[in-house]
Design an enzyme around this catalytic site. Structure first.
Site, PDB file in Angstrom:
ATOM      1  CD  GLU A 112       4.212   1.586  -4.101  1.00 13.03           C
ATOM      2  OE1 GLU A 112       5.156   0.830  -4.369  1.00 13.03           O
ATOM      3  OE2 GLU A 112       3.016   1.217  -4.163  1.00 13.03           O
ATOM      4  CD  GLU A 132       3.234  -1.687   0.278  1.00 14.92           C
ATOM      5  OE1 GLU A 132       2.689  -0.873  -0.486  1.00 14.92           O
ATOM      6  OE2 GLU A 132       4.120  -1.355   1.101  1.00 14.92           O
TER       7      GLU A 132
END
Length: 259
Positions: A112, A132
């Site tokens: 990210e 995740e």
């Protein structure tokens, strides 16, 4: 900057190089580290002498393994910075260009962080993933929003929904990596890109970046073309607006003043 615990900062002329300095945990970041990096990038944004930023990780193993899950499991939690992971992942107001020099794995928040940069230079041994879901979480630092805006939606969903690893070469093919370089050469290549950007007027670069991102939320091309972009609207009043044509007519390199 003095007193930094989690990252190193080196200003090379107009370029700020920020190195995540937690190689013992593959450059994963806890909340304190992200707050520290937020302060570093705030300082960069406010410094008129710094025109380009580069973020990388210490060593050749990792750019960043993302969130420090061991710290989280130990109950070391706190409010995340407003600007997100690494002080950049949720930041949308920085018009100075940022380059990610990805020198190894970029996982979760590390991916990210790279996606939040304007350019991504990756070493051959780099790989990217948003895993995740494998630990009961979601990529909430901008990954699921940014990736489908950069690459085709189905390709993005294939990465997000499986948590699979994407190599640097595949990232180049998909379009979120600008260049793939030999191992240990990501930062060196990022400096080359930064120096190419420095040949342009800094305010022109920021105006272009602002217009690119500002136009993405416009419903039609005509709306984007007719929209007003703050930096662009002031370019004609700057000294650099005169210096560029003057240098061209005098057959010399322009001397940009950032004003």
């Amino acid at each position: 900057m003095d007193g930094l615990l989690y990252c190193k900062v080196e200003d090379r002329g107009r370029i700020r190089v920020v190195t995540i300095n937690r190689p013992e945990v593959a450059n994963a970041l806890n909340r304190e580290a992200s707050h520290e990096m937020e302060a570093v990038w705030n300082d960069f944004a406010a410094n008129d002498d710094l025109w380009i930023g580069i973020v990388t990780g210490e060593g050749d193993r990792a750019f960043s393994a993302g969130n420090d899950l061991k710290a989280q499991a130990a109950g070391k939690r706190g409010p995340r910075p407003h600007t997100g992971f690494g002080g950049l992942a949720m930041r949308c107001d920085l018009t100075k260009p940022i380059i990610a020099a990805v020198n190894g794995l970029a996982v979760g928040g590390g991916f990210e962080l790279a996606l939040a940069c304007d350019l991504v230079i990756a070493s051959e041994n780099a790989y990217f993933s948003l895993p995740e879901g494998k630990v009961g979480m979601m990529a909430s630092g901008g990954g699921v929003q940014r990736l489908p805006r950069i690459i085709p939606q189905k390709e993005a969903l294939g990465i997000i929904l499986t948590g699979r690893r994407v190599t640097a070469q595949e990232g180049r093919r998909l379009g979120f990596v600008n260049e793939v370089v030999p191992p240990s050469k990501a930062l060196e290549a990022a400096i080359v890109w930064a120096n190419q950007i420095l040949e342009l007027a800094p305010l022109s670069v920021r105006a272009a970046k602002e217009a690119v991102y500002g136009s993405l939320d416009k419903p039609t091309l005509e709306d984007a073309l007719r929209a007003s972009y703050p930096i662009h609207s002031t370019l004609a009043e700057t000294e650099d607006f005169i210096e560029g044509p003057k240098a061209f007519s005098e057959k010399r390199k322009p001397v940009w003043k950032n004003r």
